[in-house]
Design a protein around this motif. Structure first.
Motif, PDB file in Angstrom:
ATOM      1  N   LEU A  10      10.492   4.986  -1.594  1.00 36.83           N
ATOM      2  CA  LEU A  10      10.690   4.770  -3.019  1.00 36.83           C
ATOM      3  C   LEU A  10      11.649   5.825  -3.553  1.00 36.83           C
ATOM      4  O   LEU A  10      11.475   7.016  -3.290  1.00 36.83           O
ATOM      5  CB  LEU A  10       9.362   4.893  -3.768  1.00 36.83           C
ATOM      6  N   SER A  11      12.632   5.390  -4.300  1.00 39.76           N
ATOM      7  CA  SER A  11      13.515   6.339  -4.971  1.00 39.76           C
ATOM      8  C   SER A  11      12.693   7.122  -5.995  1.00 39.76           C
ATOM      9  O   SER A  11      11.735   6.593  -6.572  1.00 39.76           O
ATOM     10  CB  SER A  11      14.637   5.578  -5.682  1.00 39.76           C
ATOM     11  N   ASN A  12      13.047   8.368  -6.216  1.00 43.04           N
ATOM     12  CA  ASN A  12      12.319   9.165  -7.205  1.00 43.04           C
ATOM     13  C   ASN A  12      12.445   8.579  -8.606  1.00 43.04           C
ATOM     14  O   ASN A  12      11.578   8.795  -9.448  1.00 43.04           O
ATOM     15  CB  ASN A  12      12.819  10.614  -7.197  1.00 43.04           C
ATOM     16  N   GLU A  13      13.504   7.845  -8.854  1.00 39.62           N
ATOM     17  CA  GLU A  13      13.738   7.258 -10.170  1.00 39.62           C
ATOM     18  C   GLU A  13      13.499   5.751 -10.190  1.00 39.62           C
ATOM     19  O   GLU A  13      14.067   5.045 -11.025  1.00 39.62           O
ATOM     20  CB  GLU A  13      15.178   7.541 -10.637  1.00 39.62           C
TER      21      GLU A  13
ATOM     22  N   HIS B 172       0.860  -1.185   0.000  1.00 47.67           N
ATOM     23  CA  HIS B 172       0.000   0.000   0.000  1.00 47.67           C
ATOM     24  C   HIS B 172       0.891   1.228   0.000  1.00 47.67           C
ATOM     25  O   HIS B 172       1.879   1.289   0.730  1.00 47.67           O
ATOM     26  CB  HIS B 172      -0.910   0.028   1.231  1.00 47.67           C
ATOM     27  N   LYS B 173       0.520   2.204  -0.805  1.00 44.36           N
ATOM     28  CA  LYS B 173       1.297   3.450  -0.852  1.00 44.36           C
ATOM     29  C   LYS B 173       0.983   4.278   0.379  1.00 44.36           C
ATOM     30  O   LYS B 173      -0.155   4.425   0.773  1.00 44.36           O
ATOM     31  CB  LYS B 173       0.961   4.239  -2.111  1.00 44.36           C
TER      32      LYS B 173
ATOM     33  N   SER C 211       6.645   6.651  -0.003  1.00 44.37           N
ATOM     34  CA  SER C 211       7.050   5.345   0.510  1.00 44.37           C
ATOM     35  C   SER C 211       5.897   4.359   0.371  1.00 44.37           C
ATOM     36  O   SER C 211       4.772   4.749   0.046  1.00 44.37           O
ATOM     37  CB  SER C 211       7.486   5.450   1.971  1.00 44.37           C
ATOM     38  N   ILE C 212       6.199   3.102   0.626  1.00 42.20           N
ATOM     39  CA  ILE C 212       5.173   2.069   0.584  1.00 42.20           C
ATOM     40  C   ILE C 212       5.256   1.201   1.831  1.00 42.20           C
ATOM     41  O   ILE C 212       6.315   0.999   2.399  1.00 42.20           O
ATOM     42  CB  ILE C 212       5.278   1.193  -0.680  1.00 42.20           C
TER      43      ILE C 212
END
Length: 152
Positions: free
Chosen positions: A99-102, A49-50, A56-57
């Motif tokens: 989460l990384s932006n890329e 789940h976001k 992040s997740i």
């Protein structure tokens, strides 16, 4: 000789197991992933789940056994390898990673197609709505998820 053939036939008949099928109700829930949440590592996850407050997740770790099978088409041509996953257990503890932006998402259907990061990220967030999905996360040295692969 007949008894040997008969015993051989019985052995072959009973040596074949039933086909294993993934069933969420049969997965054990007693594994933890504290030792797999390290930098530059790979982990398997489910129930993703976001987190709406940050990039992040939230997820539950899964323990997976992996095998490789050699596959061919019906004509006996085009041999390729395919990963086969057997999910042994999933954690009951929620984990959270940034989460990384890329980050890049790789579903099976587009592994060989060109897709930019923005499109793959949109596809990942659309697919999160489905339940009982399993994913492989790859992390960088900052413990950010840089690559997500869908497991079937």
């Amino acid at each position: 000789m007949k008894s040997t053939l008969f015993l051989f036939a019985i052995f072959i008949l009973f040596s074949c197991n039933e086909k294993k099928e993934y069933s969420p109700s049969k997965i054990l829930s007693n594994c933890e992933c504290d030792n797999t949440l390290k930098t530059d590592s790979v982990l398997y996850s489910t129930q993703i789940h976001k987190d709406r407050r940050q990039n992040s997740i939230n997820f539950n770790c899964a323990t997976v056994e992996k095998a490789i099978a050699s596959m061919i088409d019906l004509n006996g041509n085009n041999e390729y390898c395919k990963n086969i996953y057997d999910i042994k257990c999933k954690s009951s503890k929620n984990e959270n990673l940034i989460l990384s932006n890329e980050f890049t998402y790789y579903p099976d259907e587009i592994m060989n197609r060109e897709m930019n990061n923005a499109d793959s990220q949109k596809l990942f967030f659309r697919e999160l709505r489905a339940d009982n999905q399993f994913y492989k996360f790859e992390m960088n040295s900052k413990r950010e998820i840089i690559r997500i692969t869908k497991i079937k």
